[in-house]
Scaffold this motif. Structure first.
Motif, short mmCIF file in Angstrom:
data_model
loop_
_atom_site.label_atom_id
_atom_site.label_comp_id
_atom_site.label_asym_id
_atom_site.label_seq_id
_atom_site.Cartn_x
_atom_site.Cartn_y
_atom_site.Cartn_z
N PRO A 186 -0.55 -57.12 -31.74
CA PRO A 186 -2.02 -57.07 -31.74
C PRO A 186 -2.58 -56.62 -33.08
CG PRO A 186 -1.15 -56.07 -29.73
CD PRO A 186 0.02 -56.31 -30.63
N PHE A 187 -3.69 -57.24 -33.49
CA PHE A 187 -4.37 -56.90 -34.74
C PHE A 187 -5.86 -56.82 -34.42
CE2 PHE A 187 -4.41 -58.12 -39.55
CZ PHE A 187 -5.25 -57.07 -39.81
N LEU A 188 -6.35 -55.60 -34.17
CA LEU A 188 -7.72 -55.41 -33.72
C LEU A 188 -8.73 -55.79 -34.80
CD1 LEU A 188 -7.47 -52.03 -31.76
CD2 LEU A 188 -6.97 -54.35 -31.00
N HIS A 189 -9.84 -56.40 -34.37
CA HIS A 189 -10.93 -56.79 -35.27
C HIS A 189 -12.11 -55.87 -35.00
CE1 HIS A 189 -14.16 -59.08 -37.11
NE2 HIS A 189 -13.29 -59.94 -37.62
N VAL A 190 -12.66 -55.25 -36.03
CA VAL A 190 -13.75 -54.29 -35.84
C VAL A 190 -14.97 -54.95 -35.21
CG1 VAL A 190 -14.68 -54.61 -38.18
CG2 VAL A 190 -15.08 -52.46 -36.98
N GLY A 191 -15.24 -56.22 -35.55
CA GLY A 191 -16.38 -56.92 -34.95
C GLY A 191 -16.22 -57.09 -33.46
N ASP A 192 -15.00 -57.42 -33.02
CA ASP A 192 -14.71 -57.54 -31.59
C ASP A 192 -14.93 -56.22 -30.87
OD1 ASP A 192 -14.05 -60.21 -31.03
OD2 ASP A 192 -12.05 -59.97 -31.87
N CYS A 193 -14.44 -55.14 -31.50
CA CYS A 193 -14.56 -53.82 -30.88
C CYS A 193 -16.02 -53.42 -30.69
CB CYS A 193 -13.84 -52.78 -31.75
SG CYS A 193 -12.06 -53.06 -31.94
N VAL A 194 -16.84 -53.67 -31.70
CA VAL A 194 -18.27 -53.34 -31.60
C VAL A 194 -18.95 -54.20 -30.55
CG1 VAL A 194 -20.48 -53.38 -32.82
CG2 VAL A 194 -18.43 -52.54 -33.98
N ALA A 195 -18.70 -55.51 -30.58
CA ALA A 195 -19.36 -56.44 -29.66
C ALA A 195 -19.00 -56.12 -28.20
CB ALA A 195 -18.98 -57.87 -30.00
N LYS A 196 -17.75 -55.79 -27.96
CA LYS A 196 -17.32 -55.50 -26.59
C LYS A 196 -17.94 -54.20 -26.07
CE LYS A 196 -12.97 -58.07 -26.88
NZ LYS A 196 -11.49 -57.99 -26.95
N GLU A 197 -18.04 -53.20 -26.95
CA GLU A 197 -18.66 -51.95 -26.52
C GLU A 197 -20.14 -52.16 -26.23
OE1 GLU A 197 -18.12 -48.51 -28.88
OE2 GLU A 197 -15.98 -48.32 -28.42
N LEU A 198 -20.82 -52.92 -27.07
CA LEU A 198 -22.24 -53.17 -26.86
C LEU A 198 -22.48 -53.99 -25.59
CD1 LEU A 198 -23.49 -53.94 -30.48
CD2 LEU A 198 -23.92 -51.89 -29.11
N LYS A 231 -18.91 -62.40 -33.88
CA LYS A 231 -18.42 -61.63 -32.73
C LYS A 231 -19.58 -61.20 -31.82
CE LYS A 231 -14.28 -61.81 -34.45
NZ LYS A 231 -13.25 -62.68 -33.82
N LEU A 232 -20.69 -60.79 -32.42
CA LEU A 232 -21.85 -60.38 -31.62
C LEU A 232 -22.47 -61.57 -30.90
CD1 LEU A 232 -23.49 -57.96 -34.21
CD2 LEU A 232 -22.52 -57.29 -31.99
N GLN A 233 -22.58 -62.69 -31.58
CA GLN A 233 -23.16 -63.89 -30.96
C GLN A 233 -22.30 -64.39 -29.81
OE1 GLN A 233 -23.52 -66.36 -34.43
NE2 GLN A 233 -25.44 -65.42 -35.10
N SER A 234 -20.99 -64.22 -29.91
CA SER A 234 -20.11 -64.66 -28.83
C SER A 234 -20.33 -63.85 -27.55
CB SER A 234 -18.64 -64.55 -29.26
OG SER A 234 -18.26 -63.19 -29.42
N GLN A 235 -20.91 -62.65 -27.70
CA GLN A 235 -21.21 -61.80 -26.55
C GLN A 235 -22.66 -61.96 -26.10
OE1 GLN A 235 -19.13 -59.96 -24.76
NE2 GLN A 235 -17.32 -60.33 -26.01
#
Length: 331
Positions: A186-198, A231-235
């Motif tokens: 796994p290689f975490l992406h900071v944009g994914d982490c932010v978008a998922k939390e929001l 990442k944000l738009q995908s959410q």
């Protein structure tokens, strides 16, 4: 403590093991690290790019990388951290990782860090707020060298026993997909982490009939790379960026004031930039730049409307490590 290894095969590395809030740093000799790195040779072409034959690693090799006894760290939840352009930002991320994962007298997650100050010399212009399209930036920017550099660090961490990679650097995430190519862990992406939390925060739009709006303040290079927008738009979020007038007349002057050590002037300009986005009905503003992070005092009310993306990355990293540890304890 950081140990710098003066060999071609060994970038600067830091091993961490924290037990019951007490921190211990373990060092190893140059020889032992060189042997480990050479166990999976890293071959590059004349431009410093990884050869294709070495990019594709199978799942069986991934298991060996995580579990080999010759690795510096052998825990299945070991985190590998690629240091960013700013070593201070890397240290701030480590502080969050250590304290947040060891709260309630729990053990800190195991980690290994690869921090290379030479990286900042390869793209000094891109780390500023000045335009990525400028002739000066294009002259100093070498895509192949930067990606190759970060790929070699990723491989080094894998060979050191890391089972998950994180990169606490906004700018480096522009090349996340290329650095991730062939990565078996796994290689975490900071944009994914932010978008998922929001997405879990149940935010409501401030304007009826529209999506929740999230503002982003970042360098030109980070914005043009779409590190957070996609990442944000995908959410389902609507992303609001500063316009050119805000960038040139407010944000860039704020950084220039900071460089002159005019802290109060820089703070006032940053407050205006945040307010400009809030007026456009954004729920929150992501401060995606090391230059502006930490500029406002902790008690500034505007911070309640701002997000530090590295907080989300640290929390996601800890969740991965803790969940992986529980899985292996059951088996």
């Amino acid at each position: 403590m950081t140990i710098s290894f003066n060999t071609l095969n060994c970038p600067p590395v830091l091993l961490g093991s924290v037990n019951k809030i007490k921190t211990h740093y373990r060092t190893r000799s140059n020889q032992s690290v060189v042997v480990q790195v050479s166990s999976v040779p890293i071959q590059t072409d004349e431009n410093g790019n990884l050869l294709e034959s070495k990019r594709i690693l199978g799942s069986s090799m991934a298991l060996k990388i995580c579990q080999t006894r010759n690795s510096m760290l052998s825990q299945p939840n070991t985190i590998g951290i690629i240091g960013g352009v700013s070593v201070f930002s890397t240290l701030i991320f480590l502080e969050k990782l250590v304290w947040w994962s060891s709260k309630d007298r729990q053990e800190c997650v195991p980690f290994v860090v690869c921090s290379d100050p030479e990286l900042s010399k390869e793209f000094p212009v891109l780390s500023s707020f000045h335009s990525f399209n400028s002739r000066n930036a294009q002259t100093q920017f070498n895509h192949g060298l930067i990606v190759g550099n970060l790929q070699r660090k990723r491989l080094f961490l894998e060979q050191s026993g890391a089972c998950c990679i994180v990169m606490p650097c906004h700018l480096s995430h522009e090349w996340h997909s290329e650095i991730f190519e062939g990565c078996p862990i796994p290689f975490l992406h900071v944009g994914d982490c932010v978008a998922k939390e929001l997405s879990k925060a149940n935010l409501r739009p401030l304007v009826a009939g529209s999506n929740v709006r999230i503002g982003v303040l970042a360098t030109d290079a980070t914005l043009k790379g779409g590190v957070y927008q996609e990442k944000l738009q995908s959410q389902g979020f609507e992303v609001v960026l500063p316009d050119q007038a805000t960038m040139h007349h407010i944000i860039i002057p704020a950084i220039e004031a900071l460089n002159r050590r005019d802290i109060e002037g820089a703070r006032n300009l940053l407050r205006i930039a945040i307010q400009v986005l809030l007026v456009r009905a954004v729920n929150l503003v992501i401060l995606a730049s090391d230059d502006i992070h930490g500029l406002l005092p902790h008690d500034d009310p505007l911070l309640k409307k701002c997000i530090d993306p590295m907080d989300a990355l640290a929390r996601s990293t800890i969740r991965w490590a803790k969940s992986t540890e529980k899985v292996h304890q059951k088996t």
